[in-house]
Structures are given as C-alpha cells and as structure tokens.
Write an enzyme that holds these catalytic residues in place. Sequence first.
Site, short mmCIF file in Angstrom:
data_model
loop_
_atom_site.label_atom_id
_atom_site.label_comp_id
_atom_site.label_asym_id
_atom_site.label_seq_id
_atom_site.Cartn_x
_atom_site.Cartn_y
_atom_site.Cartn_z
N GLU A 135 1.41 0.59 0.06
CA GLU A 135 0.60 -0.22 -0.83
C GLU A 135 1.12 -0.49 -2.19
OE1 GLU A 135 -3.45 0.90 1.01
OE2 GLU A 135 -2.84 2.50 -0.14
N ASN A 168 -11.36 0.67 -8.00
CA ASN A 168 -10.08 1.21 -7.73
C ASN A 168 -9.01 0.62 -8.27
OD1 ASN A 168 -11.28 0.11 -4.87
ND2 ASN A 168 -9.31 0.32 -4.47
N ASP A 169 -8.02 -0.34 -7.48
CA ASP A 169 -6.85 -0.68 -8.10
C ASP A 169 -6.96 -1.46 -9.26
OD1 ASP A 169 -6.41 0.21 -5.56
OD2 ASP A 169 -5.59 -1.48 -4.79
C1 FRU Z 1 -4.83 0.74 -2.70
C2 FRU Z 1 -5.67 -0.19 -1.53
C3 FRU Z 1 -4.68 -1.35 -1.22
C4 FRU Z 1 -6.03 -2.58 -1.00
C5 FRU Z 1 -6.95 -2.02 -1.80
C6 FRU Z 1 -8.35 -2.30 -1.27
O1 FRU Z 1 -5.93 1.52 -3.14
O2 FRU Z 1 -5.93 0.58 -0.35
O3 FRU Z 1 -3.85 -1.36 -0.35
O4 FRU Z 1 -5.69 -3.78 -1.25
O5 FRU Z 1 -6.80 -0.80 -2.20
O6 FRU Z 1 -9.57 -2.14 -2.19
#
Ligand code: FRU
Length: 459
Positions: free
Chosen positions: A193, A19-20
């Site tokens: 976030e 993900n991020d």
């Molecule tokens: C955003 C998020 C962040 C968190 C991460 C966990 O997509 O929810 O807030 O740190 O992904 O993977």
Amino acid sequence: MELCHRPQYHFLPVANWMNDPNGLIQWEGVYHLFYQYNPTGAGFGSMHWGHASSRDLVHWRHLPIALAPTPEGPDKDGAWSGCAINNEGVPTIVYTGVRPQVQCLATSDDELIVWTKDPGNPVIAGPPAGLDATGFRDPCVWKEGGLWYMVLGSGARDVGGMILLYRSDDLHQWDHLGPLLEGRIDETGHNWECPNYLTLDGRRLLIFSPEPFRQAHYYVGDQRDLRFLPKIHGLLDHGGLYYAPQAFVDEAGRRICFGWLLEGRTPEAMAAAGWAGVQSLPRELSLGPDGGLLQRPVPEVETLRGTHHPVAGGVWTGKRKLDIVGNALEIDLGIAPQGAAEVGLELLATPDGEERTTILYDVERGVLVMDTRGASLADGFLGRLSEAPLALETGLLRLRVFIDRSVIEVFANDQICITGRVYPTRVDATNLVLVSNGGAVVLHSGDIWTMASIWSSRD
Ligand code: FRU
C-alpha cells in the site's frame, strides 16, 4: 473526561477517525496536508479527504473536507489515498476511488479548498490484464523528462506485493509499463500500500506499507530502464504503529515525510475518546554516509520549545530521577555507555513506577528497546515491546524523545525511529528517570524543553 491523551503538538482533526496522510504539497508557500478521514465516527469507514494547511509545517488550520464520495460515482464507497501535484499551475489530486479500486482525478483553483472531480473518472479503470491483483491503489505521481509517471500499490495473489508503473502525457490516458518492483509474499506480504517513489541525494527512494504487516518499509536503490533495483532496506519506524507514510518535496527541496500513527487501544476506547489517529512529526529525509535513510524532525518543530531545563552532565550508575515533570516535552540526550549494560530513561512514570514507559539501549545486543507494556493500567490497553538494531559507531547515543501525551516519538542517532502510543491513567504519570543498569554511563549533554500546543489563537 479523558485524561490528557489527546496530543497537543502532533496534528489530528478536531474529532473522528484519521488514517493516511494524503496529497502533501507546498503551494505558493503554504503547506497542505490532506488525510484519510471518516467524518461519521472514530472508526474506519466512509473515507473522505480531510484538509489542513500550514505556513510552517507545525501550526495547522483546519479546512473544509476536500473530497467526499459521490453517490453513483467511481468513488461511491470511498475516496482513498493519493497525492497532489502541480499540473501547469492547476492543483490536481490523483486518488483511488472504491469499489472496485480505480484511479481518479480532481482539480482546484489556487486556494485548494474546493475540488472538482474530473468527468472522465476513472482515468485507470482496473489492474492490468492478466494480474490477479490483491490491491490496486494509492497513486504517487511525479513528472520526469516531460512526462507524468505513476506508481500504484498492488500485489499478485499468492506471489507477493508489487509496485506497478504507469506513464502519461496528459494525466488522463495512462500506459502500463509493468512492475517497477515485486516482493515475495513470505518476506514482505501479499499487498503493498501507499508507495512513494522519489529521488534523494542522487539515488531513488521507494517507500511502501506491506499488508498484513503494520510497518512502513523503504528501499534505497537505483532505476535501470523501468525497473527499480533495491540496495538498502529498512523500516521507517520500529514501533509497529507508524504506517502509510507520505513524503513530498517542499519548495526548499527538502524531502519531508508524515506517517499515520495508529492508536494502541481498543475500538471501544477510541469510540469513547471520539477521535483516533494522529500524524507523526514532519520528518526530513536524507541519506547517511553508508547510503541508509536518516530521519530528523524538521527544525520548525523547535519553535514549539518553551521552558528549557538543562540536565547536568556527568557519570552515574543506577536511576537518576529528574526534577522536571510533564507529558508534553522534548528530551535531547547525548549518552556514552561506559560499562553499563542498559542506558536510557523511564518516562510518563508514576513515582511508584506503577505506570511507566522505558526506552533503553541494550549495549551488548546493540538494540534500542521501547517497552510500553507497563505504561497504563487501563483495561484493554495494548502495550508493546519494540526493538530496533542500532550500532553506536562513535560510541555515542543521541536520543531525541518527543512526548506528546499519548504519543512517544523517538529518534536515535537520526538513524532509527520508534513510535509508541500510551494512555496512562494516573495524573502523576509525569516523571522522568534516567537509567543506567549494570554499570556506568556518561551524560555528555542533556536538554529538556516543555513543548507548546500547536492549537494557538492563530487557528
Ligand atoms: C493504508 C490504506 C490505503 C488506502 C487507505 C484507505 O492505510 O489502506 O491503502 O488507500 O488506507 O483509507
């Protein structure tokens, strides 16, 4: 066997869930991209920091996992998002450990490969007293006036999302300075976030991703004392599949941003593919004449261009099928609507139109529309209709469309982006058709390139 859905010039790990983007930094010339990564499967879980490096922001080398949860440690349930900074020559990661959500440090040597967690973790053990926080995570840290500052994503329960501001002179001892900005739950959700806070052309740019929306918002504004005063608001992407972007300043002073591109398919389809999540192209950020945010793919992306197919200019009405076919292309069109109601293109289209994606500019409404609802016949495919307002100030629409198998990333007049995810089932879903509905259009310029894979022998 999966039908060519795996992108070939957008970054993704060899397998499993991403993900991020995290910890973006250029260190001694080399770009480092860390990312939220689950090494155990193609769904969210057990968050680690994956790692890759690049000399040109385009070709990446996979590196060993940088951070893994430590049993019994403050990150035992996951090493969540954060940033990387240069602390007097020491590469330093600031990230969120869960559960509960706390802020942690890790350091490395010049290679940025092996990371050691700080024995003093967590350096911030929880939200400020008195705040019933919906979240407390995703540190973004920078140096200003000789001191370290941190913003954290948070929210006040039943009130709205919020950015918390902290200050430190040693990265270990942090003082809470109050909220930098607070939102309203009915406008921008209950929890923010992945905040990013940077200077840009003399202004401040704040980026955050509000839950429960799958959107990345920005504000351009100014800081007075310890408060941010937002002036201009927008979305970094209008496709609903771009989230949690991270921006950084490279050694040339460019503000460069990557965002997580979500999948547009079911968890079962992700598990079957064995991978999920892609990074956007690196986008360079700047401010336009009206102070709004502009985004362009960094010029390094052009090094991937292969065969050039010029498209003859001229006036037409209706549909114009192009000779070139493909699913890894860059398309660059300069279009002026001359009486047409809708102008744009169909792509990843089968000859009979059974599968196709359309990108059309609605002249009357001044809206760019991406429609992926007919992109795939696959069971469980989640197509979308996405719209973004765009005024054609000079009467000209410049559409840059990057097709990378299941990714379609569109830049219109550098002002708006729409990203879609599509998974055609037919091998002949590779056609391109220019469209002008309800009147004529002038094509001023048209260029198409095949795009090379970034996974060359160099890796
Ligand atoms: C955003 C998020 C962040 C968190 C991460 C966990 O997509 O929810 O807030 O740190 O992904 O993977």
